[in-house]
Design an enzyme around this catalytic site. Structure first.
Site, PDB file in Angstrom:
ATOM      1  N   TYR A  60      -5.876   5.323  -7.019  1.00 11.65           N
ATOM      2  CA  TYR A  60      -6.080   5.191  -5.582  1.00 11.65           C
ATOM      3  C   TYR A  60      -7.495   4.673  -5.358  1.00 11.65           C
ATOM      4  O   TYR A  60      -8.469   5.417  -5.392  1.00 11.65           O
ATOM      5  CB  TYR A  60      -5.896   6.542  -4.897  1.00 11.65           C
ATOM      6  N   TYR A  68       0.850  -1.193   0.000  1.00 12.67           N
ATOM      7  CA  TYR A  68       0.000   0.000   0.000  1.00 12.67           C
ATOM      8  C   TYR A  68       0.884   1.241   0.000  1.00 12.67           C
ATOM      9  O   TYR A  68       1.671   1.459   0.922  1.00 12.67           O
ATOM     10  CB  TYR A  68      -0.887  -0.037   1.231  1.00 12.67           C
TER      11      TYR A  68
END
Length: 390
Positions: free
Chosen positions: A343, A293
């Site tokens: 995202y 991430y």
């Protein structure tokens, strides 16, 4: 009973990734779910479970209603923003492994660029009538009121303690954009950057440049989870869930836990890592691809340390060569990550892990059989290890 190997991801679906989708978040969710079901060779009537994030605006019953699903026997929500990503799959896996549900879809959809922008100051976050509002009320009045501002404090301390530099952070951004440049689905397809570009990008909150911060995107992603037994009869090679874990550390806050003795650390990811290795029986050296991430570049370096790929403070040296390249020891984010592809709160990273296991990724890593995926850090988080049938 062990969860490892009992469930698999058999379908992935995503809308296009944009800055202005031109349609509602519910429609984005419905499109992504329908695409994932088609990919799995299933229909909406097969679904009896749905999982999402507490932050998702699309209620399970709304998604079910729009797609013509029948009865739902399982529905669940996971808290803490991007930290929920892998945990949605964990919830789905537990449901199918225990017989609570047969086909569970995890989804996330939002207009995060054209609608509510997470990167900007939100007064409502400090006015919530709950403990999160109380937590935020301590630092929001001091001007630490965006995700970048909160992470900047930890990043600065990490640099001070371990000698990391802005250029070390920039290497993550350059690599992600390199991979995104060859991924047609990525927002930054065909747009690589150099380290000089990174260093020249404007400050957001020192020491974070613009190119240290993930983009804001509109879109939706969905994942279909079934039992390992049922997966054998579906069209694609299953991505078996070898491990799934959540983790929260001592004195946990959101984005940065200010009152820890060891400020530049992510013990919540350390907790996830230990559980993943114990469940799967693997070790960091066994990982073929890492999908980490990457909402902020410093947190990628710290994750590498917390997960055991290198020792504390050594990530800057670990990434200095070609270790993270597609042909390196630990290929990182072949899709371009959230810095380069989109995202989507980490869900697009899970989809990429499935493609790597299937062998169908655009930037395919040869022999990718064991893929590590992490969710948002700085918050209570989660992770997965996916593997093929070999």
């Amino acid at each position: 009973m062990r969860l490892s190997g009992k469930a698999a991801i058999v379908g992935i679906g995503a809308t296009e990734f944009s800055k202005d989708s031109g349609r509602s978040e519910l429609r984005l969710a419905a499109e992504a779910v329908l695409l994932a079901l088609r990919d799995a060779g299933l229909t909406p009537s097969d679904v009896d479970g749905l999982v999402s994030f507490t932050m998702d605006a699309n209620n399970e019953i709304s998604v079910a209603r729009e797609l013509g699903m029948g009865e739902l026997g399982f529905f669940s929500r996971v808290h803490y923003g991007g930290g929920a990503a892998a945990a949605t799959v964990q919830q789905a896996a537990m449901a199918v492994a225990t017989g609570v549900a047969d086909v569970v879809v995890a989804y996330r959809a939002f207009n995060e660029r054209s609608g509510q922008r997470f990167g900007q100051v939100s007064e409502a976050a400090a006015r919530q009538v709950n403990s999160s509002g109380v937590d935020n009320s301590f630092h929001y009045p001091m001007g630490i009121a965006t995700p970048a501002a909160t992470v900047a404090m930890l990043a600065r301390r990490y640099m001070h303690e371990f000698g990391a530099t802005s250029a070390d952070f920039g290497r993550i951004a350059v690599l992600d954009r390199k991979h995104a440049a060859t991924n047609p689905a990525a927002w930054f397809h065909g747009k690589p950057i150099t380290l000089a570009d990174h260093q020249a990008s404007r400050w957001i909150a020192e020491p974070l440049h613009l190119l240290d911060c993930c983009q804001e995107s509109d879109g939706g992603v969905a994942l279909v989870v079934v039992s390992a037994e049922r997966a054998r009869d579906l069209p694609h090679p299953p991505a078996l869930i070898a491990a799934a874990a959540q983790g929260s550390g001592p004195d946990q806050y959101v984005m940065t836990s200010y009152y820890r003795d060891d400020l530049p650390a992510l013990p919540e990811m350390g907790a996830v890592g230990r559980r993943l290795w114990a469940q799967s029986g693997f070790r960091p050296a066994d990982v073929d691809v890492a999908v980490l991430y990457d909402h902020f570049t410093p947190y990628v370096l710290i994750q590498l340390e917390e997960l055991g790929f290198c020792s504390r403070g050594e990530a800057k040296d670990f990434i200095a060569g070609d270790t993270l390249e597609l042909g390196g020891e630990l290929p990182l984010n072949p899709h371009g990550g959230q810095l380069g592809e989109a995202y989507l709160h980490g869900m697009n990273g899970i989809a990429e892990a499935v493609r790597q296991v299937r062998g169908t990724a655009v930037n395919q890593v040869p022999g990718a059989d064991r893929v590590l995926v992490t969710a948002g850090t700085g918050v209570p988080t989660s992770g997965l290890v996916l593997k093929g049938q070999t």
